[in-house]
Motif scaffolding. Structure first.
Motif, PDB file in Angstrom:
ATOM      1  N   ASN A   1       3.233  10.744  -6.875  1.00 39.27           N
ATOM      2  CA  ASN A   1       4.550  11.190  -7.386  1.00 39.27           C
ATOM      3  C   ASN A   1       5.392  11.447  -6.443  1.00 39.27           C
ATOM      4  O   ASN A   1       5.983  12.436  -6.227  1.00 39.27           O
ATOM      5  CB  ASN A   1       4.302  12.386  -8.231  1.00 39.27           C
ATOM      6  CG  ASN A   1       4.085  12.176  -9.704  1.00 39.27           C
ATOM      7  OD1 ASN A   1       4.614  11.163  -9.997  1.00 39.27           O
ATOM      8  ND2 ASN A   1       3.976  13.103 -10.446  1.00 39.27           N
ATOM      9  N   LEU A   2       5.502  10.758  -5.423  1.00 39.71           N
ATOM     10  CA  LEU A   2       6.453  10.923  -4.220  1.00 39.71           C
ATOM     11  C   LEU A   2       7.882  10.005  -4.363  1.00 39.71           C
ATOM     12  O   LEU A   2       7.669   8.990  -5.236  1.00 39.71           O
ATOM     13  CB  LEU A   2       6.018  10.482  -2.763  1.00 39.71           C
ATOM     14  CG  LEU A   2       4.742  11.024  -2.562  1.00 39.71           C
ATOM     15  CD1 LEU A   2       4.150  10.269  -1.251  1.00 39.71           C
ATOM     16  CD2 LEU A   2       4.824  12.483  -2.152  1.00 39.71           C
ATOM     17  N   THR A   3       8.582  10.239  -4.043  1.00 40.91           N
ATOM     18  CA  THR A   3       9.984   9.693  -4.186  1.00 40.91           C
ATOM     19  C   THR A   3      10.309   8.782  -2.821  1.00 40.91           C
ATOM     20  O   THR A   3      11.319   7.659  -3.077  1.00 40.91           O
ATOM     21  CB  THR A   3      11.240  10.422  -4.712  1.00 40.91           C
ATOM     22  OG1 THR A   3      11.320  11.694  -3.428  1.00 40.91           O
ATOM     23  CG2 THR A   3      10.959  11.186  -5.941  1.00 40.91           C
ATOM     24  N   GLU A   4       9.865   9.259  -2.068  1.00 41.63           N
ATOM     25  CA  GLU A   4      10.122   8.433  -0.443  1.00 41.63           C
ATOM     26  C   GLU A   4       9.154   8.463   0.402  1.00 41.63           C
ATOM     27  O   GLU A   4       8.618   9.698   0.663  1.00 41.63           O
ATOM     28  CB  GLU A   4      11.711   9.183  -0.009  1.00 41.63           C
ATOM     29  CG  GLU A   4      12.130   8.146   0.918  1.00 41.63           C
ATOM     30  CD  GLU A   4      13.565   8.696   1.605  1.00 41.63           C
ATOM     31  OE1 GLU A   4      13.745   8.727   2.748  1.00 41.63           O
ATOM     32  OE2 GLU A   4      14.365   9.087   0.870  1.00 41.63           O
ATOM     33  N   ILE A   5       8.992   7.421   1.009  1.00 44.30           N
ATOM     34  CA  ILE A   5       8.040   7.234   2.323  1.00 44.30           C
ATOM     35  C   ILE A   5       8.803   6.553   3.250  1.00 44.30           C
ATOM     36  O   ILE A   5       9.232   5.434   3.031  1.00 44.30           O
ATOM     37  CB  ILE A   5       6.633   6.766   1.974  1.00 44.30           C
ATOM     38  CG1 ILE A   5       6.170   7.346   0.855  1.00 44.30           C
ATOM     39  CG2 ILE A   5       5.814   6.529   3.222  1.00 44.30           C
ATOM     40  CD1 ILE A   5       4.608   6.704   0.530  1.00 44.30           C
ATOM     41  N   ALA A   6       8.735   6.879   4.562  1.00 44.95           N
ATOM     42  CA  ALA A   6       9.258   6.122   5.851  1.00 44.95           C
ATOM     43  C   ALA A   6       8.340   6.315   6.744  1.00 44.95           C
ATOM     44  O   ALA A   6       7.673   7.442   7.172  1.00 44.95           O
ATOM     45  CB  ALA A   6      10.488   6.868   6.155  1.00 44.95           C
TER      46      ALA A   6
ATOM     47  N   VAL B   1      10.289   3.109   1.742  1.00 38.76           N
ATOM     48  CA  VAL B   1       9.959   2.961   0.414  1.00 38.76           C
ATOM     49  C   VAL B   1      10.428   4.101  -0.357  1.00 38.76           C
ATOM     50  O   VAL B   1       9.946   5.085  -0.147  1.00 38.76           O
ATOM     51  CB  VAL B   1       8.416   2.429   0.121  1.00 38.76           C
ATOM     52  CG1 VAL B   1       8.287   2.016  -1.394  1.00 38.76           C
ATOM     53  CG2 VAL B   1       7.995   1.391   1.017  1.00 38.76           C
ATOM     54  N   ALA B   2      11.164   3.792  -1.215  1.00 33.79           N
ATOM     55  CA  ALA B   2      11.668   4.744  -2.160  1.00 33.79           C
ATOM     56  C   ALA B   2      12.066   4.414  -3.529  1.00 33.79           C
ATOM     57  O   ALA B   2      12.286   3.401  -4.093  1.00 33.79           O
ATOM     58  CB  ALA B   2      13.210   5.215  -1.587  1.00 33.79           C
TER      59      ALA B   2
ATOM     60  N   ALA C   1       0.661  -1.308   0.053  1.00 30.70           N
ATOM     61  CA  ALA C   1       0.028  -0.029   0.060  1.00 30.70           C
ATOM     62  C   ALA C   1       0.692   1.149   0.063  1.00 30.70           C
ATOM     63  O   ALA C   1       0.595   2.212  -0.687  1.00 30.70           O
ATOM     64  CB  ALA C   1      -1.102   0.037   1.448  1.00 30.70           C
ATOM     65  N   LEU C   2       2.010   1.273   0.992  1.00 28.08           N
ATOM     66  CA  LEU C   2       2.950   2.419   0.554  1.00 28.08           C
ATOM     67  C   LEU C   2       3.412   2.611  -0.848  1.00 28.08           C
ATOM     68  O   LEU C   2       3.596   3.634  -1.140  1.00 28.08           O
ATOM     69  CB  LEU C   2       3.871   2.157   1.612  1.00 28.08           C
ATOM     70  CG  LEU C   2       3.630   2.371   3.270  1.00 28.08           C
ATOM     71  CD1 LEU C   2       4.994   1.913   4.073  1.00 28.08           C
ATOM     72  CD2 LEU C   2       3.059   3.750   3.421  1.00 28.08           C
ATOM     73  N   ALA C   3       3.922   1.568  -1.367  1.00 23.84           N
ATOM     74  CA  ALA C   3       4.284   1.802  -2.748  1.00 23.84           C
ATOM     75  C   ALA C   3       3.248   2.239  -3.598  1.00 23.84           C
ATOM     76  O   ALA C   3       3.920   3.006  -4.613  1.00 23.84           O
ATOM     77  CB  ALA C   3       5.074   0.114  -3.225  1.00 23.84           C
ATOM     78  N   GLU C   4       2.024   1.699  -3.499  1.00 26.28           N
ATOM     79  CA  GLU C   4       1.061   2.370  -4.291  1.00 26.28           C
ATOM     80  C   GLU C   4       0.881   3.671  -4.187  1.00 26.28           C
ATOM     81  O   GLU C   4       0.777   4.589  -5.078  1.00 26.28           O
ATOM     82  CB  GLU C   4      -0.051   1.589  -4.068  1.00 26.28           C
ATOM     83  CG  GLU C   4      -0.271   0.088  -4.650  1.00 26.28           C
ATOM     84  CD  GLU C   4      -1.290  -0.854  -4.311  1.00 26.28           C
ATOM     85  OE1 GLU C   4      -2.500  -0.088  -3.916  1.00 26.28           O
ATOM     86  OE2 GLU C   4      -1.188  -1.956  -4.606  1.00 26.28           O
ATOM     87  N   LEU C   5       0.818   4.107  -2.940  1.00 27.16           N
ATOM     88  CA  LEU C   5       0.933   5.517  -2.306  1.00 27.16           C
ATOM     89  C   LEU C   5       1.916   6.351  -2.903  1.00 27.16           C
ATOM     90  O   LEU C   5       1.717   7.530  -3.368  1.00 27.16           O
ATOM     91  CB  LEU C   5       0.704   5.644  -1.152  1.00 27.16           C
ATOM     92  CG  LEU C   5       0.592   7.027  -0.225  1.00 27.16           C
ATOM     93  CD1 LEU C   5      -0.683   7.563  -0.530  1.00 27.16           C
ATOM     94  CD2 LEU C   5       0.596   6.897   1.228  1.00 27.16           C
TER      95      LEU C   5
END
Length: 158
Positions: A24-29, A44-45, A15-19
């Protein structure tokens, strides 16, 4: 990640990767705590395409407004230039206040310290990027609507 949470954690990471892609994000922690000494830490980056030496002008600008500069030496990194304006955050760069509007500045424009150069949208917040010093815009290194990373060179002002 314990065995009890494995399936839920895999779904959470997907779900984080889909988000990431949908926005249009490059990274989520994210850190997820399940209890004492039981947590999941996920980053996820994706690597954003590098944008270098892109000069952008509004469609209404005269074609001769941006004459190509002499080619810099291959080792000349815009981030090392003393007049570089670096991105203070991760987000999407916009060169104009709204679609179809004139850009805040163009190559050759005289700017004053504090003048808005562009906007970077981060988390649905529009952040005005001010000129750190007065000078002339020599190069615009990002295109309108492109993703930028923290510290990425945005413009050169001499």
């Amino acid at each position: 990640m314990t065995k009890d949470h494995a399936a839920a954690d895999v779904a959470f990471i997907k779900a984080l990767a889909e988000l990431l892609n949908a926005n249009n994000l490059t990274e989520i922690a994210v850190e997820r705590e399940y209890g004492e000494n039981d947590m999941l830490s996920v980053r996820v980056a994706k690597q954003a395409p590098a944008v270098t030496n892109v000069q952008h002008s509004a469609p209404s600008a005269a074609p001769a407004a941006q004459a190509p500069a002499s080619a810099p030496a291959p080792s000349a990194d815009p981030a090392d230039h003393p007049g570089v304006v670096a991105s203070p955050m991760v987000g999407t760069a916009y060169l104009a206040a709204e679609p179809g509007a004139d850009p805040f500045v163009g190559v050759g424009a005289q700017v004053t310290a504090g003048q808005t150069l562009m906007i970077i949208e981060a988390m649905k917040t529009m952040n005005h990027i001010p000129a750190p010093h007065a000078g002339v815009v020599k190069r615009i290194l990002v295109a309108d609507g492109t993703a930028v990373e923290y510290g990425a060179p945005l413009m050169i002002i001499e």
